[in-house]
Design a protein around this motif. Structure first.
Motif, PDB file in Angstrom:
ATOM      1  N   THR A  23     -13.416 -66.762 -14.925  1.00 49.53           N
ATOM      2  CA  THR A  23     -13.564 -67.349 -16.210  1.00 49.53           C
ATOM      3  C   THR A  23     -13.329 -68.757 -16.186  1.00 49.53           C
ATOM      4  O   THR A  23     -12.081 -69.211 -16.132  1.00 49.53           O
ATOM      5  CB  THR A  23     -12.727 -66.946 -17.327  1.00 49.53           C
ATOM      6  N   THR A  24     -14.277 -69.664 -16.358  1.00 45.20           N
ATOM      7  CA  THR A  24     -14.054 -71.275 -16.307  1.00 45.20           C
ATOM      8  C   THR A  24     -14.477 -71.960 -17.581  1.00 45.20           C
ATOM      9  O   THR A  24     -15.620 -71.587 -18.220  1.00 45.20           O
ATOM     10  CB  THR A  24     -14.917 -71.650 -15.234  1.00 45.20           C
ATOM     11  N   TYR A  25     -13.771 -72.574 -18.416  1.00 42.05           N
ATOM     12  CA  TYR A  25     -14.032 -72.991 -19.468  1.00 42.05           C
ATOM     13  C   TYR A  25     -14.099 -74.861 -19.359  1.00 42.05           C
ATOM     14  O   TYR A  25     -12.999 -75.423 -18.687  1.00 42.05           O
ATOM     15  CB  TYR A  25     -13.088 -72.935 -20.339  1.00 42.05           C
TER      16      TYR A  25
ATOM     17  N   SER B 195     -21.995 -71.808 -19.751  1.00 42.33           N
ATOM     18  CA  SER B 195     -21.153 -70.691 -19.499  1.00 42.33           C
ATOM     19  C   SER B 195     -19.669 -70.574 -19.709  1.00 42.33           C
ATOM     20  O   SER B 195     -19.261 -71.738 -19.916  1.00 42.33           O
ATOM     21  CB  SER B 195     -21.489 -70.427 -17.814  1.00 42.33           C
ATOM     22  N   TRP B 196     -19.384 -69.536 -19.697  1.00 47.73           N
ATOM     23  CA  TRP B 196     -17.647 -69.406 -19.389  1.00 47.73           C
ATOM     24  C   TRP B 196     -17.181 -68.322 -18.578  1.00 47.73           C
ATOM     25  O   TRP B 196     -15.979 -68.262 -18.075  1.00 47.73           O
ATOM     26  CB  TRP B 196     -17.230 -68.860 -20.935  1.00 47.73           C
ATOM     27  N   ASN B 197     -18.242 -67.423 -17.952  1.00 49.83           N
ATOM     28  CA  ASN B 197     -17.817 -66.532 -17.033  1.00 49.83           C
ATOM     29  C   ASN B 197     -18.411 -66.702 -15.727  1.00 49.83           C
ATOM     30  O   ASN B 197     -18.826 -65.686 -15.061  1.00 49.83           O
ATOM     31  CB  ASN B 197     -18.391 -65.102 -17.558  1.00 49.83           C
TER      32      ASN B 197
ATOM     33  N   VAL C  14     -19.345 -74.073 -13.775  1.00 54.69           N
ATOM     34  CA  VAL C  14     -20.087 -73.871 -15.070  1.00 54.69           C
ATOM     35  C   VAL C  14     -21.446 -74.376 -14.847  1.00 54.69           C
ATOM     36  O   VAL C  14     -21.908 -74.997 -14.103  1.00 54.69           O
ATOM     37  CB  VAL C  14     -19.300 -75.002 -16.414  1.00 54.69           C
TER      38      VAL C  14
END
Length: 398
Positions: free
Chosen positions: A39-41, A325-327, A331
């Protein structure tokens, strides 16, 4: 900011503990399936006018700010010349923006509809403004000044199935006179109500509904090709299955056709993390499903999808808003992409509006959401992260 989780999915785990991302209504998979998901924000950056210089558009086009300070604008729809309606799901209202002098900047903002919790989809037909949220489709009679008459409000449908995880409905009228309604899946990859993970149609004479197409996890954006009249849409693949699978899909949407969700994705690829449904197998469902026509990077999160009309610079091509994206480890998305069509079929794609990711993709100052393409080819794009509507227009007729 990154978080990494490893899932080991086995029959024993799925049956004993359950899994919120899986619906056990059949025989669990026999094999152990390892899923490594991150999970990347991309961190939010507040908008400032100097950030516009980071945005990139095709040669012969330019980008500018049409409106700002709008909160979280989502779907867009043109009214009379100079008018643009904007739904705001979080605020529960619909705004009316007016460009009084034709300079592609909106000089006036007023509220057209209030007290419409979760409103997302929007369309206009024969002097009525239609909107929808998770469960309802309403319409309002439009006044000469473009505002909606709250005293002439009609609730047409009030029992759409709950969207759960995917509550963002979109609507539009087809050439057949029917109202088309998107209904996403209730959770990540489960089997829900028969009307979930579908596109529905409703007959305006009775408002009775029918399933037009099924097996679509969350096709928010859809539109009809201006030359062929065929219906197309972009579907969101599921989460928590790694960085590259399943893909986001461009589908030609055919009546009475199933697209495989939640047992298959893309070009009939079986989801091996899923159980076999009672009485059949994942493989058999995949074989009977309609394959996607084009695939895009997983987790890009398509929102709106629109075709350029006849006589416009990219006539017959489509635009899709990738919300971002977030997953995924790296990104992806956070842009608007043009899908080129040749003889009614997609032939390739290229970025149309990009540059929202900055600082080595660690930060972002926008998330494209809604689209409106004018008859002259000028494009308006909403950003629901910073409350902006961008105008992208040709710098010359060529």
């Amino acid at each position: 900011m990154k978080y990494t989780t490893i899932f080991y999915l086995t029959a024993a785990i799925l049956l004993a503990k359950g899994n919120p991302a899986h619906s056990q209504k059949g025989i669990p998979p026999k094999d152990v399936v390892k899923i490594n998901t991150t999970t990347t924000y991309a961190q939010h950056v507040d908008f400032t006018p100097d950030l516009v210089k980071n945005l990139k558009v095709p040669a012969g086009w330019e980008v500018s700010i049409a409106a700002s300070g709008l909160g979280k604008p989502r779907m867009l729809f043109f009214g009379k010349p100079g008018e643009l309606y904007v739904t705001r799901r979080d605020a529960g209202d619909i705004l009316l923006l007016t460009d009084k002098n034709g300079d592609h900047k909106y000089d006036e903002v007023k509220t057209a509809v209030t007290d419409f919790k979760g409103v997302h989809g929007i369309t206009i037909k024969e002097g009525w403004l239609y909107g929808c949220n998770n469960n309802e489709v309403r319409r309002y009679k439009l006044k000469p000044d473009g505002s909606a008459d709250s005293d002439a409000r009609e609730i047409l449908i009030n029992d759409l199935p709950s969207g759960g995880q995917h509550s963002n409905r979109t609507i539009d009228f087809g050439a057949d006179g029917l109202l088309y309604i998107t209904v996403g899946s209730v959770c990540n990859d489960c089997v829900g109500d028969k009307e979930t993970a579908t596109i529905l149609t409703a007959d305006p004479k009775t408002w009775k509904r029918a399933i037009y197409a099924s097996g679509l996890r969350n096709t928010i954006g859809f539109d009809w090709h201006p030359q062929t009249g065929e219906l197309w849409g972009v579907d969101n693949g599921s989460d928590f299955k790694g960085d590259t699978w399943p893909p986001e899909e461009l589908n030609r949407l055919v009546k009475n056709t199933d697209y495989g969700f939640p047992f298959a994705y893309g070009k009939r690829e079986v989801d091996k993390t899923r159980e076999d449904p009672v009485g059949t197998t994942k493989e058999d469902i995949a074989k009977a499903s309609e394959p996607s026509v084009m695939e895009f990077p997983a987790h890009s999160a398509p929102i709106d999808f629109k075709f350029f009309g006849a006589g416009t610079p990219f006539s017959g091509d489509a635009l899709v808003c990738w919300h971002g994206s977030w997953n995924a480890t790296n990104v992806v998305g956070y842009k608007v992409e043009r899908i080129a069509f040749k003889n009614g079929q997609p032939s390739g794609s290229q970025d149309f509006l990009s540059g929202f990711l900055i600082n080595n993709n660690k930060e972002r100052f926008g998330r494209p959401s809604g689209l409106a393409i004018a008859n002259d080819g000028i494009v308006y794009i909403s950003d629901d992260a910073n409350g902006i509507i961008y105008c992208v227009k040709p710098t010359s007729k060529k």
